[in-house]
Design an enzyme around this catalytic site. Sequence first.
Site, short mmCIF file in Angstrom:
data_model
loop_
_atom_site.label_atom_id
_atom_site.label_comp_id
_atom_site.label_asym_id
_atom_site.label_seq_id
_atom_site.Cartn_x
_atom_site.Cartn_y
_atom_site.Cartn_z
N ASN A 62 -20.36 -4.45 5.83
CA ASN A 62 -19.73 -4.44 7.16
C ASN A 62 -18.34 -3.85 6.98
O ASN A 62 -17.45 -4.49 6.41
CB ASN A 62 -19.65 -5.86 7.71
CG ASN A 62 -19.06 -5.92 9.11
OD1 ASN A 62 -18.40 -4.98 9.56
ND2 ASN A 62 -19.29 -7.01 9.81
N VAL A 63 -18.15 -2.62 7.44
CA VAL A 63 -16.89 -1.92 7.20
C VAL A 63 -15.69 -2.58 7.88
O VAL A 63 -14.54 -2.27 7.55
CB VAL A 63 -16.98 -0.44 7.63
CG1 VAL A 63 -18.03 0.29 6.82
CG2 VAL A 63 -17.23 -0.31 9.13
N ASN A 89 -17.67 7.61 8.71
CA ASN A 89 -18.54 7.99 9.82
C ASN A 89 -19.03 6.81 10.66
O ASN A 89 -19.41 7.00 11.81
CB ASN A 89 -19.75 8.76 9.25
CG ASN A 89 -20.85 8.96 10.26
OD1 ASN A 89 -20.73 9.74 11.19
ND2 ASN A 89 -21.95 8.21 10.08
N SER A 151 -14.23 12.13 17.49
CA SER A 151 -15.06 12.56 18.61
C SER A 151 -14.16 13.30 19.58
O SER A 151 -12.94 13.04 19.63
CB SER A 151 -15.69 11.35 19.31
OG SER A 151 -16.21 11.70 20.58
N TYR A 163 -13.77 3.18 22.90
CA TYR A 163 -14.19 4.25 22.00
C TYR A 163 -13.15 5.36 21.92
O TYR A 163 -12.81 5.83 20.83
CB TYR A 163 -15.53 4.82 22.50
CG TYR A 163 -16.20 5.78 21.55
CD1 TYR A 163 -16.89 5.33 20.42
CD2 TYR A 163 -16.18 7.15 21.80
CE1 TYR A 163 -17.52 6.21 19.57
CE2 TYR A 163 -16.81 8.05 20.95
CZ TYR A 163 -17.49 7.57 19.84
OH TYR A 163 -18.11 8.45 18.98
N ALA A 165 -9.93 5.16 22.55
CA ALA A 165 -8.73 4.67 21.87
C ALA A 165 -8.94 4.63 20.36
O ALA A 165 -8.06 5.02 19.59
CB ALA A 165 -8.38 3.27 22.38
N LYS A 167 -11.10 6.44 18.57
CA LYS A 167 -11.22 7.79 18.01
C LYS A 167 -9.88 8.53 18.02
O LYS A 167 -9.63 9.37 17.15
CB LYS A 167 -12.28 8.58 18.76
CG LYS A 167 -13.70 8.05 18.54
CD LYS A 167 -14.08 8.02 17.06
CE LYS A 167 -15.53 7.64 16.85
NZ LYS A 167 -15.91 7.61 15.41
N ILE A 196 -24.03 15.68 20.31
CA ILE A 196 -24.91 16.06 19.21
C ILE A 196 -26.28 15.42 19.37
O ILE A 196 -26.39 14.28 19.85
CB ILE A 196 -24.30 15.63 17.85
CG1 ILE A 196 -22.85 16.12 17.73
CG2 ILE A 196 -25.15 16.17 16.70
CD1 ILE A 196 -22.65 17.61 17.76
#
Length: 253
Positions: A62-63, A89, A151, A163, A165, A167, A196
Amino acid sequence: MKLQDSVIAITGGGQGLGRAMAEYLASKGARLALIDLMPEKLEEAAQACIAVGSEAKTYVCNVAKEDDVEKTFAAIMKDFGQLNGLVNNAGILRDGLMVKVKEGQVEKRMELSQWQAVIDVNLTGVFLCGREAATQMIKYENKGVIINVASISRAGNMGQSNYSAAKAGVSALVPVWAKELARYGIRCMGIAPGFIETEMTASMKPEALEKMAAGIPLKRMGKPEEIASTAAFIFENDYLSGRMIEVDGALRL
């Protein structure tokens, strides 16, 4: 940096862009340390790398948890004896409007838990893995490269307060780390993908996909291997550092 025999760790390496990058780099001779939370997906990705003649090992982690990250990178060093690259990633989505209004009334708000979950994985996870990778590279005197996957949503995308904020933060770390780590022979770069073709987008309705593609100047979504080849380019070009590469078919949010 030569990819042949280099050891590269990839978070979120079990599926999607992570797996695509793993397979592509494996085909160039890199040895892979694949990090993810899903053992079955990890094993499938590792076997795909091995099938093209490379070495791959898996690490369930779990990063967003400091202890997990520290143990994982210690295990990578024990298994491979070196670390030359990291692709940050791993990421999740918990989309929603900050405030949703219907007929003049506030109907729903983004939950703090939605915000925190994305920040924990997409931003704190990048920090923890980047810090640990740099620590190991410096400790063992391995010159290396850290790639942060951001992103185009880093510029702000409706329905993605959390998301976007995260990125944006991930992107901001690129020049910071590039300047701080250059003295140790460590470069840092970022990739900001557009839309993608992944498992996530494949689950969308066809009409939604068509509308999405129509808004892209190149009139198509990107392919995972186009992100993977960008990562390889970054690893192999020793004068690239501190910059973001947007791979989005000329789409700008």
